[in-house]
Design a protein around this motif. Structure first.
Motif, PDB file in Angstrom:
ATOM      1  N   ALA A 113      87.392  57.731  60.983  1.00 11.96           N
ATOM      2  CA  ALA A 113      86.203  58.582  60.841  1.00 11.96           C
ATOM      3  C   ALA A 113      85.778  58.978  59.631  1.00 11.96           C
ATOM      4  N   GLU A 114      84.772  59.507  59.066  1.00 10.38           N
ATOM      5  CA  GLU A 114      84.371  59.833  57.824  1.00 10.38           C
ATOM      6  C   GLU A 114      84.199  61.637  58.113  1.00 10.38           C
ATOM      7  N   VAL A 115      84.540  62.325  57.251  1.00  9.83           N
ATOM      8  CA  VAL A 115      84.316  63.916  57.311  1.00  9.83           C
ATOM      9  C   VAL A 115      82.744  64.141  56.798  1.00  9.83           C
ATOM     10  N   VAL A 116      82.267  64.571  57.495  1.00 10.39           N
ATOM     11  CA  VAL A 116      80.622  65.051  57.231  1.00 10.39           C
ATOM     12  C   VAL A 116      80.373  66.338  56.556  1.00 10.39           C
ATOM     13  N   ASN A 117      80.993  67.297  57.525  1.00 12.95           N
ATOM     14  CA  ASN A 117      81.027  68.596  57.019  1.00 12.95           C
ATOM     15  C   ASN A 117      82.565  69.200  57.142  1.00 12.95           C
ATOM     16  N   ASP A 118      83.153  69.718  56.186  1.00 12.42           N
ATOM     17  CA  ASP A 118      84.599  70.112  56.307  1.00 12.42           C
ATOM     18  C   ASP A 118      84.592  71.712  56.231  1.00 12.42           C
ATOM     19  N   ALA A 151      90.875  67.930  55.005  1.00  7.35           N
ATOM     20  CA  ALA A 151      90.216  66.736  54.618  1.00  7.35           C
ATOM     21  C   ALA A 151      88.920  67.340  54.038  1.00  7.35           C
ATOM     22  N   LYS A 152      88.483  66.302  52.797  1.00  7.91           N
ATOM     23  CA  LYS A 152      87.192  67.075  52.089  1.00  7.91           C
ATOM     24  C   LYS A 152      86.306  66.023  52.628  1.00  7.91           C
ATOM     25  N   ASN A 153      84.810  66.561  52.418  1.00 11.04           N
ATOM     26  CA  ASN A 153      83.587  65.737  52.460  1.00 11.04           C
ATOM     27  C   ASN A 153      83.780  64.336  51.971  1.00 11.04           C
ATOM     28  N   GLY A 154      83.507  63.336  52.808  1.00 10.55           N
ATOM     29  CA  GLY A 154      83.575  61.788  52.419  1.00 10.55           C
ATOM     30  C   GLY A 154      85.093  61.204  52.312  1.00 10.55           C
ATOM     31  N   GLU A 155      85.848  61.764  52.882  1.00 16.00           N
ATOM     32  CA  GLU A 155      87.363  61.468  53.005  1.00 16.00           C
ATOM     33  C   GLU A 155      87.086  60.681  54.280  1.00 16.00           C
ATOM     34  N   THR A 156      88.178  59.504  54.466  1.00 21.33           N
ATOM     35  CA  THR A 156      88.296  59.012  55.632  1.00 21.33           C
ATOM     36  C   THR A 156      89.631  59.363  56.362  1.00 21.33           C
ATOM     37  N   LEU A 210      85.775  74.539  62.144  1.00 21.65           N
ATOM     38  CA  LEU A 210      85.833  73.150  62.793  1.00 21.65           C
ATOM     39  C   LEU A 210      85.593  72.025  61.481  1.00 21.65           C
ATOM     40  N   THR A 211      85.810  70.930  61.826  1.00 21.21           N
ATOM     41  CA  THR A 211      85.407  69.793  60.876  1.00 21.21           C
ATOM     42  C   THR A 211      84.394  68.797  61.714  1.00 21.21           C
ATOM     43  N   GLN A 212      83.374  68.438  61.023  1.00 21.15           N
ATOM     44  CA  GLN A 212      82.508  67.317  61.491  1.00 21.15           C
ATOM     45  C   GLN A 212      82.616  65.949  61.028  1.00 21.15           C
ATOM     46  N   LEU A 213      82.952  65.073  62.067  1.00 16.61           N
ATOM     47  CA  LEU A 213      83.501  63.795  61.613  1.00 16.61           C
ATOM     48  C   LEU A 213      82.360  62.847  62.363  1.00 16.61           C
ATOM     49  N   LYS A 214      82.293  61.578  61.555  1.00 10.13           N
ATOM     50  CA  LYS A 214      81.326  60.649  61.893  1.00 10.13           C
ATOM     51  C   LYS A 214      82.132  59.531  62.224  1.00 10.13           C
ATOM     52  N   ILE A 215      82.279  58.988  63.565  1.00  8.40           N
ATOM     53  CA  ILE A 215      82.970  57.829  63.716  1.00  8.40           C
ATOM     54  C   ILE A 215      82.690  56.563  63.080  1.00  8.40           C
ATOM     55  N   THR A 216      83.514  55.805  62.333  1.00 11.18           N
ATOM     56  CA  THR A 216      82.857  54.675  61.366  1.00 11.18           C
ATOM     57  C   THR A 216      83.526  53.264  62.063  1.00 11.18           C
ATOM     58  N   THR A 245      79.030  61.646  66.303  1.00 14.63           N
ATOM     59  CA  THR A 245      79.619  62.668  65.528  1.00 14.63           C
ATOM     60  C   THR A 245      80.215  63.800  66.509  1.00 14.63           C
ATOM     61  N   ILE A 246      81.461  64.044  66.148  1.00  6.86           N
ATOM     62  CA  ILE A 246      82.176  65.100  66.832  1.00  6.86           C
ATOM     63  C   ILE A 246      82.490  66.260  66.020  1.00  6.86           C
ATOM     64  N   LEU A 247      82.789  67.338  66.734  1.00  2.00           N
ATOM     65  CA  LEU A 247      83.668  68.351  66.238  1.00  2.00           C
ATOM     66  C   LEU A 247      84.908  68.552  66.358  1.00  2.00           C
ATOM     67  N   VAL A 248      85.940  68.597  65.466  1.00  4.01           N
ATOM     68  CA  VAL A 248      87.202  68.994  65.833  1.00  4.01           C
ATOM     69  C   VAL A 248      87.619  70.126  65.070  1.00  4.01           C
ATOM     70  N   ASN A 249      88.797  70.735  65.658  1.00  2.00           N
ATOM     71  CA  ASN A 249      89.494  71.773  64.729  1.00  2.00           C
ATOM     72  C   ASN A 249      89.875  71.372  63.360  1.00  2.00           C
ATOM     73  N   ARG A 250      89.735  72.208  62.472  1.00  2.00           N
ATOM     74  CA  ARG A 250      89.900  72.032  61.132  1.00  2.00           C
ATOM     75  C   ARG A 250      90.907  71.111  60.552  1.00  2.00           C
ATOM     76  N   LEU A 251      90.576  70.100  60.071  1.00  5.68           N
ATOM     77  CA  LEU A 251      91.324  69.146  59.417  1.00  5.68           C
ATOM     78  C   LEU A 251      91.349  69.445  57.971  1.00  5.68           C
TER      79      LEU A 251
END
Length: 102
Positions: A60-65, A27-32, A93-99, A19-25
């Motif tokens: 990656a899947e967006v966990v928290n946008d 994308a909405k929650n659940g999107e890939t 930020l946007t939190q992502l989970k690498i899938t 799970t990583i944090l990147v600058n705001r993308l």
């Protein structure tokens, strides 16, 4: 197996399940989302050739946008003049989970 990806103006080292944090993308929650790869290490095999890296992407899947970074407080002070200024900043930020790394 891990990869170095270009995400949000930075490079991040990722593995599947991270799970990583990147600058705001945008994308909405659940999107890939997909990221371009700068380097892939699979055991002792290192892939750095541009032609080979073009075939690989990290999903990656967006966990928290709507994640936020820590609050940064900025203060300026001029001695003996009564000039003082306070300012703050909190990065969005946007939190992502690498899938997948494929």
């Amino acid at each position: 197996m891990y990869a170095i990806v270009k995400a949000g103006g930075h490079q991040e080292k990722v593995e599947v399940g991270d799970t990583i944090l990147v600058n705001r993308l945008d994308a909405k929650n659940g999107e890939t989302v997909e990221f371009p790869v700068a380097l892939v290490v699979d055991g002792e095999k290192v892939i750095i050739a541009a032609a080979d890296l073009a075939k690989i992407s990290v999903k990656a899947e967006v966990v928290n946008d709507d994640a936020k970074g820590p609050k940064i407080r900025i203060q300026k002070f001029k001695n003996k003049t009564g000039v003082a200024r306070r300012k703050g900043h909190r990065q969005k930020l946007t939190q992502l989970k690498i899938t997948a790394i494929a």
